[in-house]
Design a protein around this motif. Structure first.
Motif, PDB file in Angstrom:
ATOM      1  N   ARG A  14      -7.808   9.184  11.113  1.00 15.16           N
ATOM      2  CA  ARG A  14      -8.659   8.397  10.031  1.00 15.16           C
ATOM      3  C   ARG A  14      -8.645   8.181   8.825  1.00 15.16           C
ATOM      4  O   ARG A  14      -8.406   7.381   8.091  1.00 15.16           O
ATOM      5  CB  ARG A  14      -9.880   9.373  10.028  1.00 15.16           C
ATOM      6  N   VAL A  15      -8.235   8.836   8.516  1.00 19.57           N
ATOM      7  CA  VAL A  15      -7.132   8.751   6.514  1.00 19.57           C
ATOM      8  C   VAL A  15      -6.387   7.769   6.804  1.00 19.57           C
ATOM      9  O   VAL A  15      -6.148   6.638   6.089  1.00 19.57           O
ATOM     10  CB  VAL A  15      -6.720   9.639   5.564  1.00 19.57           C
ATOM     11  N   ALA A  16      -5.463   7.797   7.884  1.00 21.74           N
ATOM     12  CA  ALA A  16      -4.618   6.735   7.819  1.00 21.74           C
ATOM     13  C   ALA A  16      -5.289   5.419   8.025  1.00 21.74           C
ATOM     14  O   ALA A  16      -4.853   4.269   8.175  1.00 21.74           O
ATOM     15  CB  ALA A  16      -3.610   7.056   9.348  1.00 21.74           C
ATOM     16  N   ARG A  17      -6.024   4.853   8.485  1.00 21.04           N
ATOM     17  CA  ARG A  17      -6.710   4.244   9.504  1.00 21.04           C
ATOM     18  C   ARG A  17      -7.826   3.579   7.911  1.00 21.04           C
ATOM     19  O   ARG A  17      -7.564   2.597   7.867  1.00 21.04           O
ATOM     20  CB  ARG A  17      -7.708   4.651  10.847  1.00 21.04           C
ATOM     21  N   GLU A  18      -7.932   4.378   7.394  1.00 21.18           N
ATOM     22  CA  GLU A  18      -8.847   3.825   6.311  1.00 21.18           C
ATOM     23  C   GLU A  18      -8.201   3.037   5.439  1.00 21.18           C
ATOM     24  O   GLU A  18      -8.315   2.430   4.433  1.00 21.18           O
ATOM     25  CB  GLU A  18     -10.074   5.013   5.174  1.00 21.18           C
ATOM     26  N   ASN A  19      -6.959   3.989   4.874  1.00 21.86           N
ATOM     27  CA  ASN A  19      -6.095   3.583   3.964  1.00 21.86           C
ATOM     28  C   ASN A  19      -5.771   2.362   4.100  1.00 21.86           C
ATOM     29  O   ASN A  19      -5.238   1.496   3.265  1.00 21.86           O
ATOM     30  CB  ASN A  19      -4.989   5.139   3.852  1.00 21.86           C
ATOM     31  N   ARG A  20      -5.148   2.623   5.519  1.00 20.71           N
ATOM     32  CA  ARG A  20      -4.268   1.710   6.241  1.00 20.71           C
ATOM     33  C   ARG A  20      -5.375  -0.106   6.105  1.00 20.71           C
ATOM     34  O   ARG A  20      -4.822  -1.264   5.288  1.00 20.71           O
ATOM     35  CB  ARG A  20      -3.591   1.205   7.510  1.00 20.71           C
ATOM     36  N   ALA A  21      -6.736  -0.110   6.413  1.00 18.57           N
ATOM     37  CA  ALA A  21      -7.617  -1.335   6.217  1.00 18.57           C
ATOM     38  C   ALA A  21      -7.582  -1.560   4.594  1.00 18.57           C
ATOM     39  O   ALA A  21      -7.692  -3.078   4.713  1.00 18.57           O
ATOM     40  CB  ALA A  21      -8.917  -0.542   7.104  1.00 18.57           C
ATOM     41  N   SER A  29       3.105   2.240   7.459  1.00 20.95           N
ATOM     42  CA  SER A  29       3.602   3.768   7.211  1.00 20.95           C
ATOM     43  C   SER A  29       2.224   4.002   7.327  1.00 20.95           C
ATOM     44  O   SER A  29       2.264   5.640   8.483  1.00 20.95           O
ATOM     45  CB  SER A  29       3.528   4.370   5.303  1.00 20.95           C
ATOM     46  N   TYR A  30       1.061   3.735   7.455  1.00 22.87           N
ATOM     47  CA  TYR A  30      -0.340   4.192   8.008  1.00 22.87           C
ATOM     48  C   TYR A  30      -0.356   3.985   9.231  1.00 22.87           C
ATOM     49  O   TYR A  30      -1.005   5.126  10.221  1.00 22.87           O
ATOM     50  CB  TYR A  30      -1.286   3.372   7.102  1.00 22.87           C
TER      51      TYR A  30
END
Length: 168
Positions: A133-140, A115-116
């Protein structure tokens, strides 16, 4: 930031969906924490619950910035809450809780990762670097949690075997 109304609308919808998913995950984690007997594993899930709260808050901030906080967003959240609560009730009564909890959490982490990934790509197409950026950080963080679960498969199986032998 967002190039056209249609793309902006799609981005808002994606953020709403992932925001609702995080709400569902928070409720699932409540159930997992409640039914996990091993304190170290329970703490791992508690820490991830706090990460999930922060992730959901960042998504809410993005929704606010995009103008996407509204009835559609609330409806998705209520739907996610209802399904998570129903699952949580069922989880209390099922056998092999440690293994089932770990499996469900692992699958959920991968749903969040996907989803991210999709959200990041949609945000980039829309020219919204902050949401990307938020999606990348959350995915990590989701990838790290999936890794922590995977590192403990034997432990979850051992706990399930101990739980089953206690009931026998």
């Amino acid at each position: 930031m967002v190039q056209n109304d249609e793309l902006r609308g799609r981005l808002i919808e994606y953020v709403q969906n992932v925001h609702a998913l995080e709400g569902n995950v928070l409720l699932m984690l409540d159930s997992v924490i409640l039914t996990t007997g091993d304190e170290e594993l329970r703490e791992m899930f508690r820490v991830h619950k706090e990460e999930s709260r922060r992730q959901q808050e960042k998504l809410r901030e993005r929704l606010e910035a995009l103008g996407g906080l509204g009835l559609a967003s609330l409806g998705k959240n209520f739907s996610a809450i209802a399904s998570a609560q129903a699952k949580g009730i069922f989880d209390v009564f099922r056998a092999d809780k440690p293994v089932q909890n770990a499996r469900d959490a692992f699958v959920t982490e991968h749903l969040e990762i996907a989803s991210y990934e999709i959200l990041e790509r949609m945000a980039l197409r829309a020219g919204d670097e902050e949401t990307a950026r938020v999606a990348r950080e959350n995915r990590a963080e989701e990838q790290a949690m999936a890794g922590r679960i995977a590192e403990n498969w034997d432990r979850f199986v051992d706990l399930a075997l101990v739980e089953r032998s206690r009931r026998a």
